[in-house]
Structure formats: C-alpha cells, structure tokens
Design a protein around this motif. Structure first.
Motif, short mmCIF file in Angstrom:
data_model
loop_
_atom_site.label_atom_id
_atom_site.label_comp_id
_atom_site.label_asym_id
_atom_site.label_seq_id
_atom_site.Cartn_x
_atom_site.Cartn_y
_atom_site.Cartn_z
N VAL A 100 33.14 32.96 -58.25
CA VAL A 100 32.96 34.41 -58.31
C VAL A 100 33.26 35.02 -56.95
CG1 VAL A 100 31.31 36.25 -58.81
CG2 VAL A 100 31.18 34.09 -60.07
N LYS A 101 34.05 36.10 -56.95
CA LYS A 101 34.36 36.84 -55.72
C LYS A 101 34.20 38.32 -56.02
CE LYS A 101 37.54 33.58 -53.65
NZ LYS A 101 38.87 33.35 -53.11
N ASP A 102 33.48 39.01 -55.16
CA ASP A 102 33.25 40.45 -55.31
C ASP A 102 32.68 40.80 -56.68
OD1 ASP A 102 34.28 40.94 -52.72
OD2 ASP A 102 36.32 40.88 -53.53
N GLY A 103 31.79 39.95 -57.18
CA GLY A 103 31.11 40.22 -58.44
C GLY A 103 31.95 39.97 -59.68
N LYS A 104 33.16 39.38 -59.54
CA LYS A 104 34.02 39.10 -60.68
C LYS A 104 34.41 37.63 -60.67
CE LYS A 104 36.03 43.68 -60.87
NZ LYS A 104 37.27 44.45 -60.87
N ILE A 105 34.64 37.09 -61.87
CA ILE A 105 35.11 35.72 -61.97
C ILE A 105 36.54 35.68 -61.47
CG2 ILE A 105 35.62 33.80 -63.51
CD1 ILE A 105 33.45 34.94 -65.39
N HIS A 106 36.77 34.87 -60.45
CA HIS A 106 38.09 34.77 -59.84
C HIS A 106 38.85 33.53 -60.33
CE1 HIS A 106 41.23 35.00 -56.84
NE2 HIS A 106 40.98 33.75 -56.51
N GLU A 107 38.12 32.45 -60.57
CA GLU A 107 38.76 31.19 -60.91
C GLU A 107 37.88 30.41 -61.87
OE1 GLU A 107 41.28 28.30 -58.20
OE2 GLU A 107 39.16 28.22 -57.68
N ARG A 108 38.51 29.68 -62.79
CA ARG A 108 37.78 28.80 -63.70
C ARG A 108 38.47 27.45 -63.75
NH1 ARG A 108 39.15 30.00 -69.00
NH2 ARG A 108 40.34 28.08 -69.04
N ARG A 109 37.67 26.37 -63.62
CA ARG A 109 38.18 25.02 -63.79
C ARG A 109 37.44 24.41 -64.98
NH1 ARG A 109 37.21 25.91 -58.66
NH2 ARG A 109 35.35 24.61 -58.51
N THR A 110 38.20 23.76 -65.87
CA THR A 110 37.63 23.15 -67.06
C THR A 110 37.78 21.64 -66.98
OG1 THR A 110 38.17 25.09 -68.40
CG2 THR A 110 37.78 23.04 -69.59
N TYR A 111 36.70 20.93 -67.31
CA TYR A 111 36.71 19.48 -67.31
C TYR A 111 36.28 18.98 -68.68
CZ TYR A 111 36.78 20.32 -62.31
OH TYR A 111 37.13 20.75 -61.06
#
Length: 129
Positions: A100-111
């Motif tokens: 999360v950056k600046d209150g927003k989801i910036h990146e997602r990694r899925t495993y």
C-alpha cells in the motif's frame, strides 16, 4: 448473482495496481475490474466458493490467505495458456501480498501451488498422455 469473493476483489482493485504472478509483472485493469485471468477463472467455475482464511497487516503490507474451490466447467485463459474444462473439482489455497502506498493498493503478489491445481483438475495426466 455475483459471488462475494468476486465482489471483494473488484472492490479492492484500484487503477494503477501492478499485480505479479510467477515473478512477472502483469498489466492492471480499469479501476474496479478484475485481471482477465481472475475474471475468466470465476466464469469457468460457476459453483466456486471463496473463503478468506486469514488477514493481517504490518506497516504498508497486507497479507490475505484464502481458499477457493469449485468445479471447472469452462475453459479459462491464464498467463501460461488456456486451461480446458475438465469437469473436475479443485480446492486452491493461496496467498496475496498487497503493498500500500498513499492509502491505495500499489502492488499485489499472488502465491499458489499451480502443480497441485493442475493435478486436481487432471491436467498433469493430460501432459503425461
């Protein structure tokens, strides 16, 4: 009627999100949309169920562990190619890590264990065949 798990994914999916799978960055969709692979997977398993097993956060990192299951009754295009309908049931245990950056989801990694999924769907038998 849309399943609750899909509503959750659509709600948290902002524009500018950079999802990763298999170590490669994927293009994001429009705000509120699902990546085509997740959308297609949901359509291919109309009896699918989604359970959020665990949710935790620390600093700017949020981790979700979840289980999804359903019967593969339709073809679905994934990152590595099209997975055919098999009529078989699969249960998937997976983990998403959100930055999360600046209150927003910036990146997602899925495993997740794609080998176990392929085995449950009978796809490893087709590869050997």
């Amino acid at each position: 009627m849309e399943r609750p798990g899909l509503r959750l994914h659509r709600r948290v999916r902002p524009s500018g999100l950079h999802p990763h799978r298999g170590g490669q960055r994927q293009d994001a969709t429009e705000a509120g949309g699902l990546h085509p692979a997740r959308e297609g997977n949901a359509d291919a398993m109309p009896d699918g169920k989604f359970t959020l097993d665990h949710l935790t956060s620390q600093g700017d990192t949020v981790v979700t562990e979840y289980t999804s299951s359903g019967t593969r009754t339709g073809d679905v295009a994934l990152y590595a190619g099209t997975v055919p309908a098999t009529g078989r049931h699969a249960t998937v245990h997976a983990c998403d890590v959100y930055e999360v950056k600046d209150g927003k989801i910036h990146e997602r990694r899925t495993y997740l264990d794609t080998g176990a999924i392929m085995n449950q769907l009978g796809l490893t038998e087709q590869l050997r065949g």
